[in-house]
Write an enzyme that holds these catalytic residues in place. Structure first.
Site, PDB file in Angstrom:
ATOM      1  N   ASN A  33     -50.400 -30.397 -41.364  1.00 54.93           N
ATOM      2  CA  ASN A  33     -51.533 -31.194 -41.859  1.00 54.93           C
ATOM      3  C   ASN A  33     -51.069 -32.416 -42.654  1.00 54.93           C
ATOM      4  O   ASN A  33     -51.872 -33.101 -43.294  1.00 54.93           O
ATOM      5  CB  ASN A  33     -52.495 -30.339 -42.698  1.00 54.93           C
ATOM      6  N   THR A  93     -53.851 -21.437 -48.309  1.00 60.29           N
ATOM      7  CA  THR A  93     -52.904 -21.856 -47.263  1.00 60.29           C
ATOM      8  C   THR A  93     -51.889 -20.757 -47.006  1.00 60.29           C
ATOM      9  O   THR A  93     -51.609 -20.402 -45.859  1.00 60.29           O
ATOM     10  CB  THR A  93     -52.165 -23.142 -47.714  1.00 60.29           C
ATOM     11  N   ALA A 115     -41.467 -17.587 -43.124  1.00 62.39           N
ATOM     12  CA  ALA A 115     -40.712 -18.172 -44.240  1.00 62.39           C
ATOM     13  C   ALA A 115     -41.258 -17.626 -45.549  1.00 62.39           C
ATOM     14  O   ALA A 115     -42.400 -17.882 -45.911  1.00 62.39           O
ATOM     15  CB  ALA A 115     -40.857 -19.695 -44.215  1.00 62.39           C
ATOM     16  N   TYR A 147     -48.352 -17.472 -56.404  1.00 64.94           N
ATOM     17  CA  TYR A 147     -47.517 -17.912 -55.271  1.00 64.94           C
ATOM     18  C   TYR A 147     -46.561 -16.790 -54.869  1.00 64.94           C
ATOM     19  O   TYR A 147     -46.416 -16.465 -53.691  1.00 64.94           O
ATOM     20  CB  TYR A 147     -46.744 -19.173 -55.668  1.00 64.94           C
ATOM     21  N   LYS A 151     -46.698 -14.875 -51.165  1.00 66.63           N
ATOM     22  CA  LYS A 151     -45.554 -14.762 -50.254  1.00 66.63           C
ATOM     23  C   LYS A 151     -45.217 -13.290 -49.999  1.00 66.63           C
ATOM     24  O   LYS A 151     -44.863 -12.911 -48.877  1.00 66.63           O
ATOM     25  CB  LYS A 151     -44.335 -15.498 -50.844  1.00 66.63           C
TER      26      LYS A 151
END
Ligand code: UDP
Length: 323
Positions: A33, A93, A115, A147, A151
């Site tokens: 994006n 996201t 990732a 965060y 993950k």
């Protein structure tokens, strides 16, 4: 053969695209994006097809994943400053995007690289970190740990698809991956220090600068990623990807000053001034890479000085090109 690299215009993604172009004749789809990534990162090649869009767009992800034989999912909200300033967007996201990729890939059994990040270890004092070590993260009121947990959730989700749907997955936890094309505006330390040194501005070391990190050249990291996806024994596993040479942020500042020949001064800034009162920082971050070494025979090749030289050379070329 068609490969999808989500986040392909980003820092690590674009280096992976280069690797594929150099070593294969695969068709390479990118979904990006262009938020933290940049079109200028991409080589001009008929093999490369950039689809500008968001990984939260499930219809788009479904369409492109279905046309791909392997997926490298690198699209993510990155950078400590970015994550702390935009927690909601970052969580959406990093969680929804990964679910979209994995759910579609599971339908066709398309292999996926996920990732992840050394952030999942949080502030654990037990270095070096092994893949099965306990994670130590702080409270939900500190956005940084959102965060780390997003993950970690991505990892759980990938491993659950592997377990229940036989989806081929490999999870890579990147440790401070650095090199040309990384930008400083989201807080990453190497491009920030190099740009400050070249401009003659003060080098902003946060805290007392004794915190350590292991910096890995993106070229080495990308080779490991590609090798893992071509090694059957890696399937269903989590790997640390990083160098095992810790360096303090004070030492990093000194190396940058020496390599650039800059006479910038070093300025120590308390964390609560750089971020806010609640900010928390992992003090030592070091991977145990024995699992990676045993599985693919990988060891990082590039020294810190060589990494810094590459970054300095790129920044100087950019300055010359724009003047
Ligand atoms: N850092 C610093 N000055 C800066 C940016 C970062 O001292 O201008 C420090 C940061 O506090 C951390 C280390 O450099 O200790 C690495 O920061 P980065 O954001 O690159 O990666 P992190 O390891 O925090 O994810």
């Amino acid at each position: 053969m068609a490969v999808l690299v989500t986040g392909g215009a980003g820092f690590i993604g674009s280096h992976l695209v280069n690797y594929y172009l150099r070593n294969t004749d695969s068709k390479i789809f990118l979904i990006d994006n262009i938020s933290t990534g940049q079109k200028e990162n991409l080589p001009k090649s008929s093999q490369v097809d950039l689809i500008e869009g968001d990984v939260r767009d499930s219809a788009l992800v479904e369409d492109i994943v279905r046309r791909s034989d392997v997926v490298y999912h690198l699209a993510a909200a990155v950078g400590v400053e970015n994550i702390v300033e935009n927690p909601l967007d970052s969580l959406q996201t990093n969680i929804e995007g990964t679910q979209n990729v994995l759910d579609t890939a599971a339908g066709d059994g398309t292999p996926v690289f996920i990732a992840s990040s050394s952030e999942v270890y949080g502030k654990s004092p037990e270095v070096p970190f092994s893949e099965d070590d306990d994670r130590v993260v702080g409270p939900t009121t500190v956005p940084r740990w959102g965060y780390a947990n997003a993950k970690a959730l991505d990892e759980f989700y990938a491993l659950a698809h592997h377990e229940e749907n036989d989806l081929p997955v490999v999870v890579g936890r990147f440790f401070n991956t650095v090199g040309p094309r990384q930008v400083g505006e989201y807080g990453m330390v190497v491009p920030t220090f190099v740009e400050q040194a070249l401009a003659g501005d003060p080098i902003t070391v946060y805290g007392d600068g004794t915190q350590t990190r292991c910096f890995t050249h993106v070229r080495d990291a990308v080779e490991a990623v590609h090798e893992l996806m071509n090694t059957p024994a890696a399937n269903g596993h989590v790997f640390n990807i990083g160098s095992s040479q810790p360096v303090s942020i004070n030492e990093l500042a000194e190396r940058v000053l020496e390599i650039t020949g800059s006479d910038s001064r070093v300025e120590h800034i308390p964390f609560e001034e750089a971020f806010d009162e609640d900010f928390e920082e992992p003090t030592r971050r070091e991977p145990d890479v024995s699992k990676l070494r045993e599985t693919i025979g990988w060891a990082p090749e590039t020294s810190l000085d060589r990494i810094l030289e590459d970054v300095v050379e790129e920044r100087r070329e950019n300055v010359e090109a724009s003047s």
